[in-house]
Design a protein around this motif. Structure first.
Motif, short mmCIF file in Angstrom:
data_model
loop_
_atom_site.label_atom_id
_atom_site.label_comp_id
_atom_site.label_asym_id
_atom_site.label_seq_id
_atom_site.Cartn_x
_atom_site.Cartn_y
_atom_site.Cartn_z
N ILE A 210 37.27 29.19 19.83
CA ILE A 210 35.81 28.94 19.76
C ILE A 210 35.46 27.45 19.16
N PRO A 211 35.84 26.81 18.18
CA PRO A 211 35.53 25.44 17.85
C PRO A 211 35.78 24.65 18.93
N SER A 212 36.82 24.82 20.02
CA SER A 212 36.97 24.13 21.06
C SER A 212 35.70 24.04 22.14
N LEU A 213 35.50 25.43 22.28
CA LEU A 213 34.37 25.51 23.00
C LEU A 213 33.15 25.05 22.72
N LEU A 214 32.90 24.98 21.22
CA LEU A 214 31.68 24.53 20.50
C LEU A 214 31.61 23.08 20.81
N ALA A 215 32.66 22.50 20.62
CA ALA A 215 32.62 21.00 20.88
C ALA A 215 32.45 20.52 22.19
N ALA A 216 32.95 21.23 23.17
CA ALA A 216 32.68 20.97 24.66
C ALA A 216 31.14 21.10 24.94
N CYS A 217 30.69 22.13 24.26
CA CYS A 217 29.16 22.28 24.45
C CYS A 217 28.34 21.00 23.75
N GLU A 218 28.73 20.66 22.45
CA GLU A 218 28.21 19.58 22.28
C GLU A 218 28.33 18.38 22.95
N ILE A 219 29.82 17.87 23.42
CA ILE A 219 30.22 16.70 23.95
C ILE A 219 29.20 16.53 25.50
N THR A 220 28.94 17.81 25.74
CA THR A 220 28.44 17.64 27.18
C THR A 220 26.78 17.65 27.28
N GLY A 221 26.39 18.28 26.21
CA GLY A 221 24.87 18.89 26.25
C GLY A 221 24.50 20.23 26.65
N ALA A 222 25.57 21.12 26.89
CA ALA A 222 25.25 22.36 27.43
C ALA A 222 24.31 23.10 26.60
N ASP A 223 23.38 24.06 27.04
CA ASP A 223 22.51 24.65 26.45
C ASP A 223 22.85 26.17 26.50
N ALA A 224 23.90 26.42 27.29
CA ALA A 224 24.23 28.16 27.21
C ALA A 224 25.45 28.12 27.68
#
Length: 453
Positions: free
Chosen positions: A63-77
């Protein structure tokens, strides 16, 4: 609508979600382990992020890696697909805490239906028929023998937090019950971290019928007919079709309306599947899956509704795609799960695909993320792809399926294609006269023939 969706999965379902996003004009982020760097969804996504080494716990479940990926890319969902974190209520809550949308049901419903005992209690309250069984978990202080006698043998011991056939044992007699309880409890503890088990009546020759539902989270819900998933090996679905060969239009409408009403009362959000055993004209609830199903293309084929696209639309606040009166069943569809396994021993067969030719033609669909030269890694499930065939009638569908199976080529690895080529010519399958134990009985018979020949 969402601007950018991170697809927290791999394989054919990641590619399936990516296609729906493309059609909606939504940017996509693929995540992958180091073993999946050359995966098709990674190649086709707008952006990709490596989230860890091959083991799932270090990548797709991280989960932390997935959250980091969202933050890096700016994904909103985040779309979880199926498996991995798709039915993890805490994951949905964590995303919300970080102002990210989870494309799936409310966390409370995931948690509720993830506990098989609470799910059964809830189903009963909502008017859904259930399998006779214990009122809750059966512990050491309970008189399991008395409960078994009251239900009537044979009984099924099931893990409260179970799935995929793990933590599930049959006791045909009272003498077998204590051993079944111990074995199932130990399996449940090992697989799910929860040793709780409960008892259900074991039906001898039931069908496995599931109802596809879709809710808007505001009290609106519809059903999209049923899928018959009775061909199973070790409680794993192998072949799914819709509509069921044994269900009448009246029976479909009745159980469908019951399920839709239950989802309206729950204010369920998104796609879900309510699964039943069906025997002697009666339905018995077994569980609800709060995610997109592997076999969703069957429903898409017979309703002409894109379930993944609608799942995304509804998660973004959209309305249901149709009223119940507008839903019609169109023809017949069958899905075969082609796995990288030996067709007789079912031993996994990872490796490089040297030749790959998918079948085509009217009514033939392949959901697969493999390609010629692709290496199937040994770390995940062995699915090569799903062959889905649609026809105006079940007979036409079966003829089209025979042709498509004969046309499909996968070389370099072993697959279950030979099994399906045999099944589609079996009289019991052609007649639709099968049940959840049929396939294992058939395989045992084939093994015995091989042994004596």
């Amino acid at each position: 609508m969402f601007d950018k969706i991170l697809i927290a999965n791999r394989g054919e379902i990641a590619l399936r979600v990516l296609r729906a996003c493309k059609e909606l004009g939504i940017s996509t982020v693929a995540v992958h382990s180091t073993a999946d760097a050359d995966a098709m969804h990674v190649r086709l996504a707008d952006e990709s992020v490596c989230i860890g080494p091959p083991p799932s716990k270090d990548s797709y479940l991280n989960i932390p890696s997935l959250l980091a990926a969202c933050e890096i890319t700016g994904a909103d969902a985040v779309h979880p697909g199926y498996g991995f974190l798709s039915e993890n209520a805490r994951f949905a809550e964590i995303l919300a805490e970080h102002n990210l949308h989870f494309i799936g049901p409310k966390a409370e419903h995931i948690r509720l239906m993830g506990d098989k005992i609470e799910a059964k209690r809830t189903a009963k309250k909502l008017g859904i028929p259930v399998v006779p069984g214990s009122d809750g978990a059966v512990g050491p202080e309970d008189d399991a023998m008395a409960i078994g006698e009251a239900i009537g043998f044979p009984v099924l011991v099931k893990a409260a937090a179970g799935g995929g056939g793990r933590g599930m044992k049959v006791a045909h007699t009272a003498d077998e019950l204590l051993m079944a309880l111990s074995t199932a409890s130990n399996e449940a503890k090992s697989a799910f971290g929860d040793a709780s088990v409960y008892l259900e009546k074991y039906l001898t020759k039931p069908r496995h019928i599931e109802i596809q539902v879709l809710g808007d989270g505001r009290g609106g819900a519809i059903h999209l007919g049923e899928r018959d998933c009775s061909l199973q090996r070790r409680h794993q679905k192998v072949w799914e079709e819709g509509p069921s060969p044994v269900l009448s239009a009246a029976a479909r409408a009745k159980i469908g309306a019951t399920c839709a009403k239950a989802m309206q009362d729950m204010k369920y959000l998104g796609v879900g599947t309510i699964e039943f055993l069906y025997e002697d004209g009666e339905f018995y609830f077994i569980e609800m899956n709060t995610r997109i199903q592997v076999e969703h293309p069957v429903t898409e084929s017979i309703t002409d509704i894109d379930l993944v696209l609608e799942q995304i639309r509804i998660a973004a606040g959209g309305d249901l795609p149709a009223t119940q009166d507008e839903i019609t069943i169109i023809g017949h569809a069958i899905e075969c799960r082609i796995n990288a396994e030996n067709p007789q021993t079912f031993r996994p067969s990872p490796g490089k695909i040297t030749q790959f030719h998918p079948p085509g033609g009217l009514g033939v669909r392949i959901d697969s993320a493999v390609y010629q030269g692709y290496v199937i890694p040994p770390y995940y499930d062995s699915l090569v792809g799903k062959l889905i065939v649609h026809g105006k009638t079940r007979g036409e569908c079966l003829m089209r399926l025979r042709r498509a199976l004969d046309e499909m080529v996968v070389e370099g690895i072993e697959t279950t294609l030979p099994l399906f080529r045999a099944l589609v010519r079996e009289p019991g399958i052609i007649d639709g006269d099968y049940h959840i134990h049929w396939l294992e009985q058939y395989l045992a018979g084939q093994a015995e023939k091989t042994k004596t020949s």
